[in-house]
Design a protein around this motif. Structure first.
Motif, PDB file in Angstrom:
ATOM      1  N   SER A 166     -11.538 -49.479   6.254  1.00  0.00           N
ATOM      2  CA  SER A 166     -10.899 -48.612   5.381  1.00  0.00           C
ATOM      3  C   SER A 166      -9.797 -49.047   4.592  1.00  0.00           C
ATOM      4  N   LEU A 167      -9.937 -49.948   3.834  1.00  0.00           N
ATOM      5  CA  LEU A 167      -8.744 -50.943   2.949  1.00  0.00           C
ATOM      6  C   LEU A 167      -8.480 -49.555   1.356  1.00  0.00           C
ATOM      7  N   LEU A 168      -7.441 -49.249   1.600  1.00  0.00           N
ATOM      8  CA  LEU A 168      -7.746 -48.471   0.261  1.00  0.00           C
ATOM      9  C   LEU A 168      -5.515 -48.606  -0.329  1.00  0.00           C
ATOM     10  N   VAL A 169      -5.650 -48.722  -1.084  1.00  0.00           N
ATOM     11  CA  VAL A 169      -4.524 -48.333  -2.002  1.00  0.00           C
ATOM     12  C   VAL A 169      -4.752 -47.357  -3.395  1.00  0.00           C
ATOM     13  N   ASP A 170      -3.780 -46.633  -3.216  1.00  0.00           N
ATOM     14  CA  ASP A 170      -3.504 -45.428  -4.091  1.00  0.00           C
ATOM     15  C   ASP A 170      -3.385 -46.212  -5.882  1.00  0.00           C
TER      16      ASP A 170
ATOM     17  N   ARG B 115      -2.202 -50.128  -7.550  1.00  0.00           N
ATOM     18  CA  ARG B 115      -2.743 -51.458  -7.561  1.00  0.00           C
ATOM     19  C   ARG B 115      -2.320 -52.219  -8.713  1.00  0.00           C
ATOM     20  N   GLY B 116      -2.742 -53.416  -7.996  1.00  0.00           N
ATOM     21  CA  GLY B 116      -3.121 -54.752  -8.804  1.00  0.00           C
ATOM     22  C   GLY B 116      -1.769 -55.110  -8.362  1.00  0.00           C
ATOM     23  N   LYS B 117      -0.316 -54.881  -7.458  1.00  0.00           N
ATOM     24  CA  LYS B 117       0.862 -55.021  -7.491  1.00  0.00           C
ATOM     25  C   LYS B 117       1.122 -56.326  -5.752  1.00  0.00           C
ATOM     26  N   GLY B 118       0.314 -56.130  -5.419  1.00  0.00           N
ATOM     27  CA  GLY B 118       0.056 -57.363  -4.146  1.00  0.00           C
ATOM     28  C   GLY B 118       0.203 -56.391  -2.451  1.00  0.00           C
ATOM     29  N   ILE B 119      -0.064 -55.673  -3.114  1.00  0.00           N
ATOM     30  CA  ILE B 119      -0.086 -54.201  -1.285  1.00  0.00           C
ATOM     31  C   ILE B 119      -1.067 -54.425  -0.959  1.00  0.00           C
ATOM     32  N   GLY B 120      -2.169 -54.332  -1.566  1.00  0.00           N
ATOM     33  CA  GLY B 120      -3.737 -54.536  -0.347  1.00  0.00           C
ATOM     34  C   GLY B 120      -3.358 -56.346  -0.290  1.00  0.00           C
ATOM     35  N   SER B 121      -3.530 -56.863  -0.238  1.00  0.00           N
ATOM     36  CA  SER B 121      -3.316 -57.933  -0.808  1.00  0.00           C
ATOM     37  C   SER B 121      -2.077 -58.217   1.513  1.00  0.00           C
ATOM     38  N   ALA B 122      -1.242 -57.476   0.461  1.00  0.00           N
ATOM     39  CA  ALA B 122      -0.110 -57.823   2.506  1.00  0.00           C
ATOM     40  C   ALA B 122      -0.654 -56.687   3.132  1.00  0.00           C
TER      41      ALA B 122
ATOM     42  N   SER C 119     -20.072 -55.472  -3.179  1.00  0.00           N
ATOM     43  CA  SER C 119     -20.990 -56.529  -3.857  1.00  0.00           C
ATOM     44  C   SER C 119     -19.367 -56.895  -5.113  1.00  0.00           C
ATOM     45  N   LYS C 120     -18.950 -55.506  -5.786  1.00  0.00           N
ATOM     46  CA  LYS C 120     -18.065 -56.550  -6.519  1.00  0.00           C
ATOM     47  C   LYS C 120     -16.615 -56.829  -6.304  1.00  0.00           C
ATOM     48  N   THR C 121     -16.215 -56.017  -5.356  1.00  0.00           N
ATOM     49  CA  THR C 121     -14.643 -56.372  -4.584  1.00  0.00           C
ATOM     50  C   THR C 121     -14.996 -58.181  -3.824  1.00  0.00           C
TER      51      THR C 121
ATOM     52  N   GLU D  68     -12.739 -63.241  -0.870  1.00  0.00           N
ATOM     53  CA  GLU D  68     -12.895 -64.545  -0.938  1.00  0.00           C
ATOM     54  C   GLU D  68     -11.198 -65.166  -0.878  1.00  0.00           C
ATOM     55  N   ARG D  69     -10.225 -64.431  -1.435  1.00  0.00           N
ATOM     56  CA  ARG D  69      -8.765 -65.642  -1.217  1.00  0.00           C
ATOM     57  C   ARG D  69      -8.608 -65.297   0.364  1.00  0.00           C
ATOM     58  N   PHE D  70      -8.919 -64.558   1.203  1.00  0.00           N
ATOM     59  CA  PHE D  70      -8.763 -64.737   2.679  1.00  0.00           C
ATOM     60  C   PHE D  70      -9.353 -65.280   3.463  1.00  0.00           C
TER      61      PHE D  70
HETATM   62  C1  COA Z   1      -9.539 -53.419  -2.776  1.00  0.00           C
HETATM   63  C2  COA Z   1      -7.935 -52.941  -3.791  1.00  0.00           C
HETATM   64  C3  COA Z   1      -7.040 -52.961  -1.332  1.00  0.00           C
HETATM   65  C4  COA Z   1      -7.130 -53.791  -3.601  1.00  0.00           C
HETATM   66  O1  COA Z   1      -5.346 -53.559  -3.497  1.00  0.00           O
HETATM   67  P1  COA Z   1      -4.455 -54.067  -4.153  1.00  0.00           P
HETATM   68  O2  COA Z   1      -2.880 -53.094  -4.218  1.00  0.00           O
HETATM   69  O3  COA Z   1      -4.476 -53.636  -6.370  1.00  0.00           O
HETATM   70  O4  COA Z   1      -4.826 -55.532  -4.288  1.00  0.00           O
HETATM   71  P2  COA Z   1      -3.648 -57.041  -4.915  1.00  0.00           P
HETATM   72  O5  COA Z   1      -2.273 -56.336  -5.946  1.00  0.00           O
HETATM   73  O6  COA Z   1      -3.573 -57.164  -3.272  1.00  0.00           O
HETATM   74  O7  COA Z   1      -4.598 -57.495  -5.481  1.00  0.00           O
HETATM   75  C5  COA Z   1      -5.185 -58.758  -5.769  1.00  0.00           C
HETATM   76  C6  COA Z   1      -6.047 -59.517  -6.561  1.00  0.00           C
HETATM   77  O8  COA Z   1      -7.137 -59.231  -6.012  1.00  0.00           O
HETATM   78  C7  COA Z   1      -8.192 -58.341  -7.314  1.00  0.00           C
HETATM   79  N1  COA Z   1      -8.875 -57.576  -7.358  1.00  0.00           N
HETATM   80  C8  COA Z   1      -8.546 -56.005  -6.342  1.00  0.00           C
HETATM   81  N2  COA Z   1      -9.415 -54.740  -6.396  1.00  0.00           N
HETATM   82  C9  COA Z   1     -10.091 -55.551  -6.807  1.00  0.00           C
HETATM   83  C10 COA Z   1     -12.078 -56.117  -6.928  1.00  0.00           C
HETATM   84  N3  COA Z   1     -12.186 -54.682  -7.100  1.00  0.00           N
HETATM   85  N4  COA Z   1     -12.563 -57.343  -7.536  1.00  0.00           N
HETATM   86  C11 COA Z   1     -12.062 -58.254  -7.698  1.00  0.00           C
HETATM   87  N5  COA Z   1     -10.416 -58.928  -7.601  1.00  0.00           N
HETATM   88  C12 COA Z   1      -9.792 -57.427  -7.089  1.00  0.00           C
HETATM   89  C13 COA Z   1      -6.196 -57.971  -7.986  1.00  0.00           C
HETATM   90  O9  COA Z   1      -6.888 -58.247  -9.548  1.00  0.00           O
HETATM   91  C14 COA Z   1      -5.516 -58.981  -8.011  1.00  0.00           C
HETATM   92  O10 COA Z   1      -5.885 -60.017  -8.711  1.00  0.00           O
HETATM   93  P3  COA Z   1      -4.319 -60.827  -9.032  1.00  0.00           P
HETATM   94  O11 COA Z   1      -3.344 -61.065  -7.460  1.00  0.00           O
HETATM   95  O12 COA Z   1      -5.311 -62.008  -9.550  1.00  0.00           O
HETATM   96  O13 COA Z   1      -3.820 -60.015  -9.850  1.00  0.00           O
HETATM   97  C15 COA Z   1      -8.289 -51.843  -4.048  1.00  0.00           C
HETATM   98  O14 COA Z   1      -8.443 -52.228  -5.403  1.00  0.00           O
HETATM   99  C16 COA Z   1      -8.399 -50.175  -3.619  1.00  0.00           C
HETATM  100  O15 COA Z   1      -7.937 -49.753  -2.635  1.00  0.00           O
HETATM  101  N6  COA Z   1      -9.831 -50.550  -3.830  1.00  0.00           N
HETATM  102  C17 COA Z   1     -10.312 -48.808  -3.414  1.00  0.00           C
HETATM  103  C18 COA Z   1     -10.583 -48.851  -2.725  1.00  0.00           C
HETATM  104  C19 COA Z   1     -11.700 -50.571  -1.746  1.00  0.00           C
HETATM  105  O16 COA Z   1     -12.276 -51.107  -2.479  1.00  0.00           O
HETATM  106  N7  COA Z   1     -11.255 -50.930  -0.455  1.00  0.00           N
HETATM  107  C20 COA Z   1     -11.818 -52.757  -0.154  1.00  0.00           C
HETATM  108  C21 COA Z   1     -13.606 -52.296  -0.206  1.00  0.00           C
HETATM  109  S1  COA Z   1     -13.511 -52.344   1.625  1.00  0.00           S
END
Ligand code: COA
Length: 128
Positions: A40-44, A48-55, A76-78, A83-85
């Motif tokens: 259920s990981l989702l960021v508005d 996105r791209g501000k480190g919130i998902g990583s946090a 597959s694209k995500t 992999e970073r974690f």
């Molecule tokens: C995936 C998701 C949660 C990332 O949230 P976020 O707040 O943008 O993540 P961060 O800002 O911490 O991003 C960290 C890095 O991951 C990268 N990244 C994010 N989504 C990515 C994707 N789909 N593919 C490849 N890289 C991705 C970002 O470019 C960023 O890289 P950087 O640090 O070099 O700039 C968000 O894009 C999202 O809600 N996506 C739709 C739902 C989804 O795919 N959920 C995960 C499936 S389980």
């Protein structure tokens, strides 16, 4: 997100100015058997791209500790994001050892993602 059996205490949420801008959860896959799913990981979109998902992921992993094996399903694209974690793709030879619920979720996800988005749903895991 699978809306069944949601439990609020499993979630980590991100909030900004009183607005929910992201969330994720870790939930058990086999009722105490030692397998869990990061889900259920989702960021508005606007945040996105501000480190919130990583946090959120870092906090979920920290809270989970070493309780058992973590899995996740993702498009597959995500995979580079995960992999970073320390997550890695599960090879097809390991398929039969995957928790049944995960295999079921992957089949359902593949129907939706494959049909609507032309994407493959993959399984990743993180060693304890
Ligand atoms: C995936 C998701 C949660 C990332 O949230 P976020 O707040 O943008 O993540 P961060 O800002 O911490 O991003 C960290 C890095 O991951 C990268 N990244 C994010 N989504 C990515 C994707 N789909 N593919 C490849 N890289 C991705 C970002 O470019 C960023 O890289 P950087 O640090 O070099 O700039 C968000 O894009 C999202 O809600 N996506 C739709 C739902 C989804 O795919 N959920 C995960 C499936 S389980």
């Amino acid at each position: 997100m699978n809306p069944l059996f949601l439990q609020a205490e499993r979630f980590v949420c991100a909030e900004m100015d009183g607005r929910l801008i992201g969330f994720g959860q870790v939930r058990p896959l086999d009722g105490g058997g030692g397998s869990f799913e990061v889900a259920s990981l989702l960021v508005d979109e606007a945040e996105r791209g501000k480190g919130i998902g990583s946090a959120i992921v870092r906090r979920l992993l920290e809270r989970h500790g070493t309780k058992g094996t973590l899995y996740l399903l993702t498009l597959s694209k995500t995979t580079p994001f995960w992999e970073r974690f320390g997550f890695r793709l599960v090879g097809s030879d390991q398929d039969t050892s995957l928790p049944a619920l995960l295999r079921l979720e992957r089949s359902a996800g593949t129907l939706v993602a494959g049909g609507l988005l032309g994407q493959t749903v993959v399984v990743m895991t993180k060693d304890e």
